[in-house]
Design an enzyme around this catalytic site. Sequence first.
Site, PDB file in Angstrom:
ATOM      1  N   ARG A  57     -11.150 -76.288  37.241  1.00 61.04           N
ATOM      2  CA  ARG A  57     -11.480 -74.858  37.372  1.00 61.04           C
ATOM      3  C   ARG A  57     -10.423 -74.106  38.177  1.00 61.04           C
ATOM      4  NH1 ARG A  57     -16.151 -75.117  40.163  1.00 61.04           N
ATOM      5  NH2 ARG A  57     -15.174 -74.417  42.082  1.00 61.04           N
ATOM      6  N   TYR A  82     -12.644 -47.654  29.611  1.00 58.66           N
ATOM      7  CA  TYR A  82     -13.235 -48.526  28.573  1.00 58.66           C
ATOM      8  C   TYR A  82     -14.760 -48.616  28.796  1.00 58.66           C
ATOM      9  CZ  TYR A  82     -14.090 -52.989  26.155  1.00 58.66           C
ATOM     10  OH  TYR A  82     -14.574 -53.983  25.350  1.00 58.66           O
ATOM     11  N   ASP A  86      -6.266 -50.716  34.439  1.00 59.78           N
ATOM     12  CA  ASP A  86      -6.356 -51.433  33.167  1.00 59.78           C
ATOM     13  C   ASP A  86      -5.118 -51.058  32.352  1.00 59.78           C
ATOM     14  OD1 ASP A  86      -6.927 -52.263  30.539  1.00 59.78           O
ATOM     15  OD2 ASP A  86      -9.086 -52.044  30.845  1.00 59.78           O
ATOM     16  N   LYS A 117      -5.888 -58.747  23.505  1.00 60.68           N
ATOM     17  CA  LYS A 117      -5.264 -57.815  22.553  1.00 60.68           C
ATOM     18  C   LYS A 117      -3.811 -58.191  22.284  1.00 60.68           C
ATOM     19  CE  LYS A 117      -9.183 -56.340  22.882  1.00 60.68           C
ATOM     20  NZ  LYS A 117     -10.080 -55.262  22.936  1.00 60.68           N
TER      21      LYS A 117
HETATM   22  C1  LIG Z   1      -8.770 -51.130  27.553  1.00 64.10           C
HETATM   23  C2  LIG Z   1      -9.617 -52.353  27.456  1.00 64.10           C
HETATM   24  N1  LIG Z   1      -9.961 -53.011  28.567  1.00 64.10           N
HETATM   25  C3  LIG Z   1     -10.722 -54.121  28.528  1.00 64.10           C
HETATM   26  C4  LIG Z   1     -11.208 -54.607  27.344  1.00 64.10           C
HETATM   27  C5  LIG Z   1     -12.078 -55.815  27.361  1.00 64.10           C
HETATM   28  O1  LIG Z   1     -11.440 -56.935  26.858  1.00 64.10           O
HETATM   29  P1  LIG Z   1     -12.246 -58.147  26.232  1.00 64.10           P
HETATM   30  O2  LIG Z   1     -12.758 -57.694  24.906  1.00 64.10           O
HETATM   31  O3  LIG Z   1     -11.257 -59.256  26.189  1.00 64.10           O
HETATM   32  O4  LIG Z   1     -13.384 -58.451  27.187  1.00 64.10           O
HETATM   33  C6  LIG Z   1     -10.877 -53.967  26.150  1.00 64.10           C
HETATM   34  C7  LIG Z   1     -11.396 -54.454  24.845  1.00 64.10           C
HETATM   35  O5  LIG Z   1     -11.464 -53.735  23.880  1.00 64.10           O
HETATM   36  C8  LIG Z   1     -10.064 -52.808  26.206  1.00 64.10           C
HETATM   37  O6  LIG Z   1      -9.727 -52.127  25.087  1.00 64.10           O
END
Ligand SMILES: Cc1ncc(COP(=O)(O)O)c(C=O)c1O
Length: 335
Positions: free
Chosen positions: A57, A110, A182, A207
Amino acid sequence: MRDDTKAVHAGRHPESFEGAVNPPVFHASTILAGSLAEWERKKADRAMDAPGTYYGRLGTPTTRALEEALSTLEGGHRTVLLPSGLAACGVALLAFAEPGAHVLVPDSVYGPTRIFATRFLKRFGVEATFYDPLVAAGIAELLRPNTKVIYLESPGSLTFEVQDVRAVCEIARRRGMVTMMDNTWATPLYFKPLAHGVDLSIQAATKYVVGHSDAMLGVVTVTKEAWPKLRSAYFELGQCAAPDDVYLAQRGLRTMAVRLKRHWQTGVRLAEWIAAQPEVERVLHPALPGDPGHGLWKRDFAGASGLFGVQLKPVQRTAFAAFVDGLELFGLGAS
Ligand SMILES: Cc1ncc(COP(=O)(O)O)c(C=O)c1O
């Protein structure tokens, strides 16, 4: 070294793996020590924060390789890997929020991060205020004595507002607040949060880093100052990422610079074509010269990824469904 070179080479140590270019996938929970003395040394190293292996872990050579590569690209002190992008957003917030604290979150954040702030953090006595992502230095007026964190996301999800990251971070630094951003849209190839004054850079590596729609992964890269708190929240919450997914992300990273260039070119071409269609009200893409965020994008970003938004003029649902269902290359899904 340029970033596209770093994306290919960072984190590689062939000399440790009999010359193999890519670090092998370590599937490990228990990691044995050969003697009590070695066990005690590993525990001591662990307490000193050395990046060796001690227990699955807590990381393996597979995770260390990707952590190192991403720390290099972000210009950060350390990186942690989490099972999803959302886990990365949540753990970063939990590392710095505390009961009675106030956090500032952009209105264009998000969606699931917003829910995390309004539901989960609220249960622990943390209040979130959602601010206009275009506020820039005006953020000063929203600060309260108990404000601990300013969260940023730029461009914003769905609406693509570009934030003046430098202006927000300057004020945060002066007032002793932590900033986290982010950076999923730009990746560290096109925007470097830490170089703009942000303390923690978050990515849904699901992504662009993974890049092939086949693994979930989150990443947080931090400054030296922010590391102790992030480290403690990360380990105490038992976060870690699965070895095969980490490997896929590392493999994706090696081609990310090449892929992103194409995403940028194709995205802009598509956005321009779509903007010229009579059914379209507005295209939301900061790399387009007419976009309200274009100036800041040009000032701060080294490129654009492929994600953008389209606002249609009012249309019958049947016509809209015919359009979506008639698409041949574009799938209907979340990514
Ligand atoms: C800007 C952004 N942050 C975070 C996330 C979350 O990522 P995950 O789907 O891997 O949890 C996304 C997913 O669409 C996103 O577009």
